[in-house]
Scaffold this motif. Structure first.
Motif, PDB file in Angstrom:
ATOM      1  N   ARG A 184       3.633  -7.811   7.148  1.00 16.80           N
ATOM      2  CA  ARG A 184       4.330  -8.653   8.119  1.00 16.80           C
ATOM      3  C   ARG A 184       5.810  -8.848   7.794  1.00 16.80           C
ATOM      4  NH1 ARG A 184      -0.532 -11.904   7.499  1.00 16.80           N
ATOM      5  NH2 ARG A 184      -1.857 -11.712   9.364  1.00 16.80           N
ATOM      6  N   GLN A 185       6.232  -8.416   6.634  1.00 19.43           N
ATOM      7  CA  GLN A 185       7.618  -8.623   6.251  1.00 19.43           C
ATOM      8  C   GLN A 185       8.552  -7.853   7.170  1.00 19.43           C
ATOM      9  OE1 GLN A 185       8.064  -7.629   2.137  1.00 19.43           O
ATOM     10  NE2 GLN A 185       6.874  -9.363   1.398  1.00 19.43           N
ATOM     11  N   ASP A 190       5.573  -3.262  13.186  1.00 17.43           N
ATOM     12  CA  ASP A 190       6.109  -3.620  14.491  1.00 17.43           C
ATOM     13  C   ASP A 190       5.662  -4.993  14.958  1.00 17.43           C
ATOM     14  OD1 ASP A 190       7.475  -1.256  14.709  1.00 17.43           O
ATOM     15  OD2 ASP A 190       5.864  -0.206  15.755  1.00 17.43           O
ATOM     16  N   SER A 191       4.621  -5.562  14.346  1.00 16.14           N
ATOM     17  CA  SER A 191       4.092  -6.840  14.813  1.00 16.14           C
ATOM     18  C   SER A 191       3.427  -7.570  13.653  1.00 16.14           C
ATOM     19  CB  SER A 191       3.075  -6.618  15.942  1.00 16.14           C
ATOM     20  OG  SER A 191       1.922  -5.977  15.438  1.00 16.14           O
ATOM     21  N   ASN A 192       2.825  -8.711  13.971  1.00 14.64           N
ATOM     22  CA  ASN A 192       2.080  -9.466  12.971  1.00 14.64           C
ATOM     23  C   ASN A 192       0.663  -8.938  12.789  1.00 14.64           C
ATOM     24  OD1 ASN A 192       4.104 -11.281  12.230  1.00 14.64           O
ATOM     25  ND2 ASN A 192       3.682 -12.576  14.002  1.00 14.64           N
ATOM     26  N   GLY A 193       0.359  -7.828  13.432  1.00 12.72           N
ATOM     27  CA  GLY A 193      -0.970  -7.247  13.297  1.00 12.72           C
ATOM     28  C   GLY A 193      -1.912  -7.724  14.382  1.00 12.72           C
ATOM     29  N   GLU A 194      -2.854  -6.859  14.708  1.00  8.41           N
ATOM     30  CA  GLU A 194      -3.868  -7.183  15.708  1.00  8.41           C
ATOM     31  C   GLU A 194      -5.210  -7.393  15.017  1.00  8.41           C
ATOM     32  OE1 GLU A 194      -3.198  -7.712  18.825  1.00  8.41           O
ATOM     33  OE2 GLU A 194      -1.084  -7.133  18.629  1.00  8.41           O
ATOM     34  N   PHE A 206       0.950  -1.345  13.067  1.00  9.49           N
ATOM     35  CA  PHE A 206       1.699  -0.123  13.342  1.00  9.49           C
ATOM     36  C   PHE A 206       3.093  -0.272  12.744  1.00  9.49           C
ATOM     37  CE2 PHE A 206      -1.555   0.075  16.611  1.00  9.49           C
ATOM     38  CZ  PHE A 206      -1.899   1.406  16.601  1.00  9.49           C
ATOM     39  N   TYR A 207       3.571   0.817  12.134  1.00 12.57           N
ATOM     40  CA  TYR A 207       4.864   0.772  11.468  1.00 12.57           C
ATOM     41  C   TYR A 207       5.907   1.514  12.300  1.00 12.57           C
ATOM     42  CZ  TYR A 207       2.625  -1.147   7.347  1.00 12.57           C
ATOM     43  OH  TYR A 207       1.950  -1.969   6.496  1.00 12.57           O
ATOM     44  N   PRO A 208       7.149   1.103  12.201  1.00 13.33           N
ATOM     45  CA  PRO A 208       8.202   1.797  12.962  1.00 13.33           C
ATOM     46  C   PRO A 208       8.293   3.269  12.577  1.00 13.33           C
ATOM     47  CG  PRO A 208       9.013  -0.282  12.043  1.00 13.33           C
ATOM     48  CD  PRO A 208       7.675  -0.024  11.418  1.00 13.33           C
ATOM     49  N   ARG A 222      -1.938   1.126   9.644  1.00  8.76           N
ATOM     50  CA  ARG A 222      -2.778   0.663   8.533  1.00  8.76           C
ATOM     51  C   ARG A 222      -3.711  -0.445   9.012  1.00  8.76           C
ATOM     52  NH1 ARG A 222       1.381  -0.039   3.386  1.00  8.76           N
ATOM     53  NH2 ARG A 222       2.386   2.029   3.527  1.00  8.76           N
ATOM     54  N   ALA A 223      -4.839  -0.557   8.305  1.00  8.19           N
ATOM     55  CA  ALA A 223      -5.800  -1.643   8.580  1.00  8.19           C
ATOM     56  C   ALA A 223      -6.261  -2.214   7.251  1.00  8.19           C
ATOM     57  CB  ALA A 223      -6.992  -1.134   9.387  1.00  8.19           C
ATOM     58  N   TYR A 224      -6.389  -3.533   7.226  1.00 11.61           N
ATOM     59  CA  TYR A 224      -6.823  -4.228   6.008  1.00 11.61           C
ATOM     60  C   TYR A 224      -7.920  -5.231   6.362  1.00 11.61           C
ATOM     61  CZ  TYR A 224      -2.439  -2.446   4.036  1.00 11.61           C
ATOM     62  OH  TYR A 224      -1.417  -1.642   3.613  1.00 11.61           O
ATOM     63  N   ILE A 225      -9.050  -5.128   5.660  1.00 11.81           N
ATOM     64  CA  ILE A 225     -10.193  -6.023   5.889  1.00 11.81           C
ATOM     65  C   ILE A 225     -10.803  -6.350   4.532  1.00 11.81           C
ATOM     66  CG2 ILE A 225     -12.225  -6.396   7.370  1.00 11.81           C
ATOM     67  CD1 ILE A 225     -11.691  -3.502   8.458  1.00 11.81           C
TER      68      ILE A 225
END
Length: 258
Positions: A184-185, A190-194, A206-208, A222-225
């Motif tokens: 999120r930095q 691109d966003s705070n994540g979905e 999603f990254y720029p 990327r995905a983190y769980i």
């Protein structure tokens, strides 16, 4: 001249009215009463301690009292059925971690690690491997299983399961929350994540796009769980834009296997 009618007073004796003199006896009497009360209190306390010292000690109640157990055990015959191996998540987590990895898609080619990944290999994916390894050891890392495959011309997908010791606390939770904060930095994603459906803590990012003269464009998702003591990291890299459904559906399928 008025004659002096006062009674004779002995020489050197103060000429004090007789009504004042009894007060000395009153004050003296009150002082004696107070002293007697103090002596009585001290004597009573000492006597009480003496009596208590002569008594036999009262035994304490037993620490192990089955009647105080909580929650109360169910009556015999009403206990719930034990979970099957398919329902018990702990059985899955303590088994072969590689079997929990989502399988490669049909037509995909294996690339890099496919199975157990050493701690040194895992730490090497970070910018500062030494610090990353120390951080992971502090979290109580136990083992890592990963799978990487290649589809198309330039797409690479990596799914990694990082398991931590159950007695170490909340290592998986700390890792994922740390990665999500990093994502999120500013200038990272691109966003705070979905949110990942079916998960209370999973998110994908999603990254720029990265563009540099003489090189192909670089896209990354990327995905983190985390689930229990297992952290899930998913990476998709491509030279073309990555569809949102690609990262989301992969994360949901991997979560379902846990």
């Amino acid at each position: 001249m008025v004659p002096d009618t006062r009674p004779d007073t002995p020489e050197g004796t103060p000429d004090t009215p007789s009504a004042v003199r009894p007060r000395r006896r009153v004050l003296r009497t009150a002082g004696l009463i107070a002293v007697a009360a103090v002596i009585g209190l001290v004597g009573g306390t000492a006597t009480g301690y003496g009596i208590q010292a002569e008594r036999a000690p009262t035994p304490l109640p037993a620490l192990n009292q089955p009647g105080l157990a909580y929650p109360k055990p169910l009556p015999k015959g009403e206990e719930p059925e034990p979970l099957s191996a398919a329902e018990d998540r702990q059985v899955k987590a303590n088994g072969d971690l590689r079997k929990l990895l989502v399988p490669r898609p049909k037509g995909a080619r294996a690339h890099g690690v496919d199975g157990w990944e050493s701690l040194a290999e895992y730490a090497s994916v970070y910018d500062y491997p030494g610090g990353a390894l120390e951080f992971q050891l502090d979290l109580g890392i136990r083992r890592v299983a990963s799978r990487t495959w290649r589809t198309g011309e330039h797409r690479y997908t990596t799914v990694r399961l990082v398991q931590y010791r159950a007695d170490a606390g909340i290592g998986a939770k700390e890792l994922i929350e740390d990665q999500q904060r990093y994502a999120r930095q500013e200038d990272r994603s691109d966003s705070n994540g979905e949110e990942i459906r079916g998960s209370r803590n999973g998110r994908y990012f999603f990254y720029p796009v990265q563009r540099e003269a003489g090189y192909l464009d670089y896209y990354e998702a990327r995905a983190y769980i985390w689930r229990g003591d297992i952290a899930v990291e998913i990476y998709i890299e491509d030279t073309r834009k990555i569809a949102e459904n690609d990262i989301r559906s992969l994360a949901e399928r991997q979560l379902g296997r846990l």
